[in-house]
Structure formats: structure tokens, C-alpha cells
Design an enzyme around this catalytic site. Structure first.
Site, PDB file in Angstrom:
ATOM      1  N   SER A 189      27.267  45.870  65.755  1.00  0.00           N
ATOM      2  CA  SER A 189      28.134  44.747  66.139  1.00  0.00           C
ATOM      3  C   SER A 189      29.600  45.073  65.823  1.00  0.00           C
ATOM      4  O   SER A 189      30.106  46.088  66.304  1.00  0.00           O
ATOM      5  CB  SER A 189      27.630  43.489  65.425  1.00  0.00           C
ATOM      6  OG  SER A 189      28.122  42.350  66.030  1.00  0.00           O
ATOM      7  N   ASP A 341      22.004  39.721  75.026  1.00  0.00           N
ATOM      8  CA  ASP A 341      23.118  39.834  74.087  1.00  0.00           C
ATOM      9  C   ASP A 341      24.417  39.734  74.873  1.00  0.00           C
ATOM     10  O   ASP A 341      24.648  40.472  75.822  1.00  0.00           O
ATOM     11  CB  ASP A 341      23.028  41.186  73.364  1.00  0.00           C
ATOM     12  CG  ASP A 341      24.188  41.435  72.410  1.00  0.00           C
ATOM     13  OD1 ASP A 341      25.014  40.522  72.215  1.00  0.00           O
ATOM     14  OD2 ASP A 341      24.261  42.553  71.865  1.00  0.00           O
ATOM     15  N   HIS A 371      20.884  39.902  70.103  1.00  0.00           N
ATOM     16  CA  HIS A 371      21.952  40.403  69.240  1.00  0.00           C
ATOM     17  C   HIS A 371      21.589  40.225  67.757  1.00  0.00           C
ATOM     18  O   HIS A 371      21.006  39.222  67.375  1.00  0.00           O
ATOM     19  CB  HIS A 371      23.259  39.659  69.534  1.00  0.00           C
ATOM     20  CG  HIS A 371      24.430  40.276  68.837  1.00  0.00           C
ATOM     21  ND1 HIS A 371      24.980  41.456  69.262  1.00  0.00           N
ATOM     22  CD2 HIS A 371      25.120  39.923  67.728  1.00  0.00           C
ATOM     23  CE1 HIS A 371      25.980  41.790  68.454  1.00  0.00           C
ATOM     24  NE2 HIS A 371      26.084  40.875  67.508  1.00  0.00           N
TER      25      HIS A 371
END
Ligand SMILES: *[C@@H]1O[C@H](CO)[C@@H](O)[C@H](O)[C@H]1NC(C)=O
Ligand SMILES: *[C@@H]1O[C@H](CO)[C@@H](O)[C@H](O)[C@H]1NC(C)=O
Ligand SMILES: *[C@@H]1O[C@H](CO)[C@@H](O)[C@H](O)[C@H]1NC(C)=O
Length: 401
Positions: A189, A341, A371
Site C-alpha cells: 500500500s 481494490d 486491499h
């Protein structure tokens, strides 16, 4: 007191109903994910309600909850774990205990959390890095960085670079028995954003550059100039991460001014001078057909507000904005993307751009992935997808590092 508790439980149930969203059919462990999603969204909603009372910001509440999950540096039978600082940046080291005849491989890992939250101390990261050290018989170094909204870009990146530079010194690598030709930088991320940015910035440091053999980006965030990508629209009410929340935290990386959040929601946040950057994130060209589906590309409307946030045009903040010349000489990459995501298309476009520039890329796409799966790997969640992401990443590392 009992009345208050009952009220709280009732409120939670009500919120769960309000936030209930059906999830795609092919998701593994559907009930668990559905419950997590409803709980996560109720929590955010409550956070926003609390924020309205002026008592506490959503960011602070989330930070507090995440801190409950911080771990101590506990060594085990196989790995020695220590916390220390490199150039004043907090780091945790995982050193395999086994005797080794030769120098070891090393992984430098950066945690996610939208630049606003978290630490390598969170149990999923501790678990992942411990696992990496043990499985690969590798040294793992993981660093924290100062967080938004208190600190904005480029503080996060500068902290991360500072820790990496310290670690890559010959005498430090020697001290930990690391092979200077077998080091990978990795992150998930926003940790993936930092990883990609550091790898690009390192091109300016020839003696450090040659020590980064590989980069691994797990569902990374790589751009913020176009907030109408197909993955943004498809996952507007996405599982755990919704577009509203993503936009809010993304804009906090750059500024506290809420105007940016509002403009980014509408995809009207970029100035006229940014026109030349849109070819780097043109999904109608850079996304494989399968992901473009029936979405229609519209040219961005620029300069509506002339809101000036210099970081938004900086490839050190948003690595997809780097030109091809800068991408050309980057080390081979592993990129993992997830179907459900919001950030999916960032990763997919970077795969295309790196490959076009001649960089070797290994790409895994998790067809039913969400995600942040890695962060749901530990107790009490044990989400199976988290282990899948971990195992794919580790398998690639083992083969290539
Ligand atoms: C936020 O930015 C806008 C546009 O530049 C400006 O008009 C406004 O005064 C700023 N607000 C704050 C609180 O700084
Ligand atoms: C994006 O790609 C389309 C072709 O699919 C093209 O018509 C458009 O001009 C491009 N826009 C930018 C900003 O690169
Ligand atoms: C933004 O700046 C451009 C010139 O750079 C100007 O043409 C435009 O009118 C400005 N827009 C606003 C809303 O101020």
C-alpha cells in the site's frame, strides 16, 4: 451503565445494517469478509460521528486502535528481533539465528497505512517480517516514518530514505552479514509507494543504486492525479477501503486543507501546469483491455481551482509520474494487484509502464483479492487471502533474490 452498554450494542447493530454491502461472489470466506467489511464501515461511521462532536478526529481514533496491536521486539527460536534507530529513524531488525557460512540476503520492508497510520510494530507486519527472515534465511530491516496529518510529503519519504541509506553502508551490511548484491526493497500500500519512490530516487546515488537488486510492491498506491480510474469507480464502496476514505487520507499526505479532499472527490484537483503528466496515467492506453471493460476515458478538467499542492506533481510522491528515462534503469520488480481494490489500476499501469521501459516485471493479480489482505493475516481475523499474498511474495523473493 448497563443502559449505556445496551445503547452501544444497539448502535453497532444498527450501523452494521446500515453499512451492510453485498460482496462479489468469488470472494473466499465470504461471511468473514462480509462481517469484517460491515464492522470496518460501522467503525468508520462511528469515527465520523465522533469527529462531528469535535471530540476527536477519525485519524486519531484509527491510530489509537491500531496502536493496540503493536508488538514488542520478541526473539524466538530462529530469529533474533531487536528495535534500534538508524539515523534517528526507528527500525526493527530480524536476524536469523542459524549459523551461516555465507553472507545473507536482505529485505528492507515498509509498512502501509495511507501515510497516516501504523508501524512495523503492528502484529501482521511483525509476523510477515519474521516469516520472511525465517523462510529465506534473510536479514530483514523494517523502518517507520513520521506520519500525516502531523507531517506531510516529503517527510515520510525522507525518513524512509534516511534509514535505507544508513542500512546500505558497507560497514553496516558487514555487521549484519548481508550480501550487498542481494538486497530487495519491499512494501505494501503506501509502503509500496515509498518503495517505488526510493527505488527511483536511488538512481541518483550510483553507489547505493547497485545494492538494490529488486523491488516488491504489494497493492501499491502510485498516483493521485486521476481519481476516476476504472478501479476507483468500480470500488467506490469497496470492501474495507472506500473511495471517500482513500481520497481523504491521500489528500492528508499533502496538506490538511480540506479543499484538496473536496476537489479530489470530483477529480478537479489538478492545475493546468500538470497537463503533461496525464499521459503517464492514461488508463485508456496503459490498462490491459480486460480491466478497461466498458469504462469511457474522459480528458481531465484542469485549472478549475488552481489549488497549488506541489507534491501532487512530484514523482517522489507519486511514482507513476516518473518519465520513461527515469524508469529505464530501475531494478526488476514484483507487483501484486488485487481485483477488488481501489488501487488496482495504479499497480496495473506501473506494470505496463515499467515493461514498456524495458524493466523486468513479475506480476501477480489476485482475482478475488481485496486491499490490505496482509493486514488481516493475524489474530483474530486469519483471513486466508492474507496468507496467499504473503506466500506469493515470499515465493518470488526466494526465487529471485
Ligand atoms: C485552502 O485552500 C484554499 C484554496 O487555495 C484557500 O482558499 C483556503 O483559504 C485554504 N484553507 C485553509 C484553511 O488554509
Ligand atoms: C489518453 O488516451 C486517449 C486514447 O485512448 C487519447 O485520445 C487521449 O488524448 C489521451 N489523453 C492523455 C491526456 O494522454
Ligand atoms: C487558473 O489559472 C489559469 C492560468 O494559469 C487561468 O487561465 C484560469 O482562469 C485560472 N482559474 C481560476 C479558477 O482561477
Amino acid at each position: 451503565m448497563t443502559g449505556l452498554k445496551a445503547l452501544f450494542v444497539l448502535l453497532c447493530i444498527l450501523l452494521t445494517f446500515l453499512t451492510y454491502t453485498p460482496i462479489p461472489e468469488n470472494i473466499e470466506e465470504p461471511w468473514k469478509i462480509m462481517a469484517l467489511n460491515a464492522f470496518g464501515k460501522s467503525f468508520i461511521l462511528m469515527g465520523l460521528l465522533i469527529e462531528c462532536t469535535g471530540f476527536m478526529k477519525l485519524e486519531d481514533l484509527l491510530s489509537m486502535v491500531i496502536m493496540l496491536d503493536y508488538t514488542e521486539p520478541l526473539s524466538d527460536e530462529y530469529v533474533m528481533v531487536t528495535d534500534t534507530t538508524f539515523n534517528d529513524i526507528p527500525v526493527r531488525l530480524y536476524l536469523p539465528k542459524r549459523k551461516s557460512e555465507s553472507l545473507r540476503r536482505a529485505v528492507i520492508y515498509f509498512h502501509g497505512g495511507a501515510f497516516c497510520f501504523g508501524s512495523f510494530k503492528q502484529s501482521p507486519y511483525d509476523s510477515l517480517n519474521r516469516w520472511t527472515a525465517n523462510r529465506l534465511d534473510a536479514v530483514v530491516m523494517t523502518a517507520d516514518y513520521r506520519l500525516a496529518p502531523q507531517y506531510h510529503f516529503p517527510v515520510q519519504l525522507e525518513d524512509a530514505i534516511s534509514a535505507v541509506k544508513y542500512f546500505l553502508q558497507d560497514e553496516v551490511l558487514r555487521k549484519y552479514g548481508v550480501d550487498p548484491h542481494r538486497i530487495c526493497i519491499a512494501g505494501d500500500s503506501s509502503g509500496g509507494t515509498l518503495t517505488a519512490a526510493i527505488t527511483q530516487v536511488m538512481q541518483n546515488y550510483p553507489e547505493l543504486k547497485q545494492k538494490i537488486k529488486l523491488q516488491a510492491l504489494l497493492y501499491p498506491a502510485l498516483q493521485a492525479i486521476d481519481s476516476h480510474l476504472p478501479s476507483h469507480l468500480e470500488n467506490e464502496h469497496g470492501i474495507l477501503l472506500t473511495r471517500d476514505i482513500a481520497v481523504r487520507f491521500t489528500s492528508l499526505y499533502f496538506t490538511k486543507n480540506k479543499t484538496l479532499t473536496q476537489l479530489m472527490e470530483r477529480n478537479q484537483h489538478m492545475p493546468l501546469e500538470s497537463k503533461h503528466l496525464f499521459k503517464f496515467v492514461n488508463w485508456s492506453i496503459l490498462l490491459p483491455e480486460k480491466f478497461r471493460r466498458n469504462h469511457v476515458y474522459t480528458e481531465p478538467i484542469l485549472g478549475l481551482f488552481n489549488f497549488s499542492v506541489p507534491g501532487l506533481m512530484d514523482s517522489r510522491a507519486l511514482p507513476l509520474l516518473a518519465n520513461d528515462l527515469l524508469l529505464q534503469n530501475l531494478p526488476p520488480a514484483y507487483i501484486l494487484t488485487c481485483q477488488y481494490d481501489l488501487l488496482r489500476d495504479d499497480g496495473l499501469m506501473y506494470v505496463t509502464r515499467l515493461r514498456n521501459a524495458g524493466v523486468k516485471v513479475a506480476h501477480d493479480h489476485i482475482e478475488n483479492g481485496i486491499h490490505g489482505a496482509l493486514s488481516l493475516m493475524t489474530a483474530p481475523f486469519y483471513v486466508s487471502q492474507g496468507f496467499k499474498v504473503r506466500d506469493k511474495y515470499i515465493a518470488w523473493l526466494d526465487k529471485n533474490l
